[in-house]
Design an enzyme around this catalytic site. Sequence first.
Site, PDB file in Angstrom:
ATOM      1  CG  ASN A  21      -1.844  -1.146   0.946  1.00  0.00           C
ATOM      2  OD1 ASN A  21      -2.160  -1.602  -0.387  1.00  0.00           O
ATOM      3  ND2 ASN A  21      -2.631  -1.425   1.966  1.00  0.00           N
ATOM      4  NE  ARG A  91     -10.843   2.313  -2.392  1.00  0.00           N
ATOM      5  CZ  ARG A  91     -12.219   2.857  -2.649  1.00  0.00           C
ATOM      6  NH1 ARG A  91     -13.110   2.183  -3.205  1.00  0.00           N
ATOM      7  NH2 ARG A  91     -12.781   3.588  -1.538  1.00  0.00           N
ATOM      8  CB  CYS A 115     -10.381  -7.042  -0.729  1.00  0.00           C
ATOM      9  SG  CYS A 115      -8.948  -7.731  -1.135  1.00  0.00           S
ATOM     10  NE  ARG A 120     -12.254  -1.011  -0.107  1.00  0.00           N
ATOM     11  CZ  ARG A 120     -11.168  -1.563  -0.207  1.00  0.00           C
ATOM     12  NH1 ARG A 120     -11.069  -2.974  -0.842  1.00  0.00           N
ATOM     13  NH2 ARG A 120      -9.795  -1.019  -0.055  1.00  0.00           N
ATOM     14  CG  ASP A 305      -5.900  -3.758   5.798  1.00  0.00           C
ATOM     15  OD1 ASP A 305      -6.768  -3.888   5.414  1.00  0.00           O
ATOM     16  OD2 ASP A 305      -4.988  -3.156   5.202  1.00  0.00           O
ATOM     17  NE  ARG A 397      -6.054  -8.091  -5.092  1.00  0.00           N
ATOM     18  CZ  ARG A 397      -7.155  -7.593  -4.744  1.00  0.00           C
ATOM     19  NH1 ARG A 397      -8.393  -8.076  -4.676  1.00  0.00           N
ATOM     20  NH2 ARG A 397      -6.995  -6.166  -4.871  1.00  0.00           N
TER      21      ARG A 397
HETATM   22  C1  EPZ Z   1      -6.637   1.554   2.347  1.00  0.00           C
HETATM   23  O1  EPZ Z   1      -8.182   1.409   1.485  1.00  0.00           O
HETATM   24  C2  EPZ Z   1      -5.801   0.250   1.955  1.00  0.00           C
HETATM   25  N1  EPZ Z   1      -5.819   0.073   0.548  1.00  0.00           N
HETATM   26  C3  EPZ Z   1      -6.548  -0.911   2.435  1.00  0.00           C
HETATM   27  O2  EPZ Z   1      -5.925  -1.994   2.359  1.00  0.00           O
HETATM   28  C4  EPZ Z   1      -6.987  -0.659   3.947  1.00  0.00           C
HETATM   29  O3  EPZ Z   1      -7.684  -1.773   4.227  1.00  0.00           O
HETATM   30  C5  EPZ Z   1      -7.632   0.546   4.164  1.00  0.00           C
HETATM   31  O4  EPZ Z   1      -7.072   1.692   3.582  1.00  0.00           O
HETATM   32  C6  EPZ Z   1      -7.825   0.880   5.668  1.00  0.00           C
HETATM   33  O5  EPZ Z   1      -6.787   0.677   6.232  1.00  0.00           O
HETATM   34  C7  EPZ Z   1      -4.871   0.732   0.033  1.00  0.00           C
HETATM   35  O6  EPZ Z   1      -3.978   1.510   0.652  1.00  0.00           O
HETATM   36  C8  EPZ Z   1      -4.468   0.468  -1.387  1.00  0.00           C
HETATM   37  P1  EPZ Z   1     -10.183   4.104   3.461  1.00  0.00           P
HETATM   38  P2  EPZ Z   1      -8.825   2.583   1.306  1.00  0.00           P
HETATM   39  O7  EPZ Z   1     -10.830   4.818   2.430  1.00  0.00           O
HETATM   40  O8  EPZ Z   1      -8.047   3.928   1.286  1.00  0.00           O
HETATM   41  C9  EPZ Z   1     -15.195   4.813   4.090  1.00  0.00           C
HETATM   42  C10 EPZ Z   1      -5.439  -4.477   1.989  1.00  0.00           C
HETATM   43  O9  EPZ Z   1      -6.016  -5.580   2.488  1.00  0.00           O
HETATM   44  N2  EPZ Z   1     -14.922   5.586   2.712  1.00  0.00           N
HETATM   45  O10 EPZ Z   1      -9.252   4.304   4.390  1.00  0.00           O
HETATM   46  O11 EPZ Z   1      -9.708   2.146   0.301  1.00  0.00           O
HETATM   47  C11 EPZ Z   1     -14.723   3.271   3.641  1.00  0.00           C
HETATM   48  O12 EPZ Z   1     -15.807   2.547   3.103  1.00  0.00           O
HETATM   49  C12 EPZ Z   1      -6.494  -3.337   1.654  1.00  0.00           C
HETATM   50  O13 EPZ Z   1      -4.398  -4.282   1.616  1.00  0.00           O
HETATM   51  C13 EPZ Z   1     -15.862   6.284   2.380  1.00  0.00           C
HETATM   52  O14 EPZ Z   1     -17.006   6.260   3.164  1.00  0.00           O
HETATM   53  O15 EPZ Z   1      -9.863   2.693   2.509  1.00  0.00           O
HETATM   54  C14 EPZ Z   1     -14.194   2.705   4.850  1.00  0.00           C
HETATM   55  O16 EPZ Z   1     -15.324   2.279   5.267  1.00  0.00           O
HETATM   56  C15 EPZ Z   1      -7.742  -3.660   1.608  1.00  0.00           C
HETATM   57  N3  EPZ Z   1     -15.705   7.014   1.359  1.00  0.00           N
HETATM   58  C16 EPZ Z   1     -13.458   3.890   5.499  1.00  0.00           C
HETATM   59  O17 EPZ Z   1     -13.827   4.781   4.889  1.00  0.00           O
HETATM   60  C17 EPZ Z   1     -14.782   7.375   0.688  1.00  0.00           C
HETATM   61  O18 EPZ Z   1     -14.414   8.320  -0.019  1.00  0.00           O
HETATM   62  C18 EPZ Z   1     -11.938   3.865   5.409  1.00  0.00           C
HETATM   63  O19 EPZ Z   1     -11.781   3.286   4.105  1.00  0.00           O
HETATM   64  C19 EPZ Z   1     -13.536   6.655   0.957  1.00  0.00           C
HETATM   65  C20 EPZ Z   1     -13.598   5.872   2.077  1.00  0.00           C
END
Ligand code: EPZ
Length: 437
Positions: A21, A91, A115, A120, A305, A397
Site C-alpha cells: 500500500n 483499490r 477486495c 467502498r 487488515d 495479490r
Molecule cells: C486502504 O484502503 C488500503 N488500501 C486498505 O488495504 C485498508 O484496508 C484501508 O485503507 C483501511 O486501512 C490501499 O491503501 C490501497 P479507506 P482505502 O478509504 O483507502 C470509507 C488491504 O488488504 N470511505 O481508508 O480504500 C470506507 O468505506 C487493503 O491491503 C468512504 O465512506 O480505505 C471505509 O469504511 C484492503 N468514502 C473507511 O472509509 C470514501 O470516499 C476507510 O476506508 C472513502 C472511504
Amino acid sequence: MIALLEKSKVLGEVKVSGSKNAFFPAVGAGIALGAEKIVIKNTPKIKDVFVMLELLKELGCEYKIQSSEVIINAEKIKLNDVSPENFGKIRGSVVIFGSLLGRFENAKIPMPGGCKIGKRPIDQHIKAANSLGYKVEEKEEYVKAYGTPKKEGKIKFDIKTVTGTENAILMSINSKVEIENVAIEPEVQELINYLKKYGVDIRLENKEDKILIDGTKRKKIKEAEFELIPDRIEAGTWLILAAATEGKLKIKNVIAEHIKAVIDVLKECGAKIKIYENKIEVEGSEKYKSVDLLIADSYPAFPTDLQPQICVMLLKAEGKSRIKDNIFPERVSHIWELKKMGADISLENGEIIINPSKIYGAEIEAKDLRSTAALVIAGLVAEKNQTILKNFELIERGYENFVKKLKNVNAKIEVFEDEIRKEEIIKGISNYVPYST
Ligand code: EPZ
C-alpha cells in the site's frame, strides 16, 4: 488454486517485503511531481503491483523490473481512458485520480475495486476535488475532474480515508492547501516524505489531524526515486501466525512502531515479543488471555487488515473475545469458513464474538486477500485433518513469495494449480476426513 495445509509450528526467520500500500502513493508522487523517470525500490512482486503497472502502460508509460526495483518511464504519459476491468481489480488504482490532477489538472477514472470487504465509496475523494475548485462530473461508470484548482484552499474530510488523503495530497501539489481530518497511516506519512524529498513544503500538524501542503515553490524534476517501507501488514501477519501456531520466528525488515498496536495486543494475550532495530522476535504459547474488546480502526489503532488473522489466534484464548471493525464492519467472510472448521465464532450486533475453540481441518474457501492469510493460519493450527483452502491465489495479490517463506519456516503447505486435482489431492491424504459439525 488450492492450498493444502497441515498443523505446523513455525520456526526460523522470515524477511518482510516492501509495502503493497506504499507502492501506489509512490507511483502517484512520481506522476504528480511531473517526473519522466520514476524509480521505486524494494517493490514486492505481487499481483496488485502488476495490475497498477498495466494501468500505467494504458496511460502511455513504459516500465521495467530489475530485481526488486521498478523503473517507470512516464515521459509519454497521457490522459488516456484506462480499462475499467483493470482499474476495478484493485483499490490502489484510485490514486491515479489525484496523480493525474496533480500532473495535468485533469483526470478521468472508472470506478475502483479491490477486495470485497463491504462498501467502498469514493465520495470523499470527489469532495476533495470539489473543495479544490475542480469541476467534477460523476457518472455511473466514471468520475471526471477538470478545471483550474484554487491556488489556496481547504479540504475537510468527513471521515478518515487512507487513499482519499493520498489523493487529496496529490491533487494539491501545485497549490497551498490545508487538509483536515486526515488519515495518518504510515503509507500516508511516506507519501509526505516522498514529496518533501522533492521540495514540496508539506507537514502534519494539529496533533497529526491536519496536513499543510504548499507546492507552489517546488522545482520541476525529471527523475524521482523512492524506497518502499516494509509491509506492516505482512509483518503483523507473521507475528500472529507465529503466535497462533505456538511457533518461534525472527521477523526481519520490520518497523516495530508501525505495528505497535498489534504488538501490544499480542503481548497482552501472552505472546513473548522482543523488539530490536529492524527485527522482531516472537514466541507463541499454548494458551492466551482473551481480549475484552479489540477495536480495529484508523492508525495508530489496530489495523482492519489484520482483523481476520487475529480472530484465528483468539480462538486459542481462554475466554471470550470481542472484536469491532470500525473500518470495514462487513469484513467477515472468514467467520463462516472458521465455523466450517468447528470454531465458535459469530457476528452479534456488529461485533465478532470469539469463544475458545479447537478447530479441525476442513474444506474452506477464501474470499479476499486478508481472509486468505487468516485461513492459512487456521489451516496451520487445525487439529486432526488437513485443510483444503480454495481460492488460495488471492494471496498473490498482497504477499510476496508467501508459500516459499512459509515452507522456509517449517509450515506444512502444498499448493495445487487447479480444482480438477482436488479429488486426487483428497485421495492422496490417507487420513482425510472432512470435518462436519
Ligand atoms: C486502504 O484502503 C488500503 N488500501 C486498505 O488495504 C485498508 O484496508 C484501508 O485503507 C483501511 O486501512 C490501499 O491503501 C490501497 P479507506 P482505502 O478509504 O483507502 C470509507 C488491504 O488488504 N470511505 O481508508 O480504500 C470506507 O468505506 C487493503 O491491503 C468512504 O465512506 O480505505 C471505509 O469504511 C484492503 N468514502 C473507511 O472509509 C470514501 O470516499 C476507510 O476506508 C472513502 C472511504
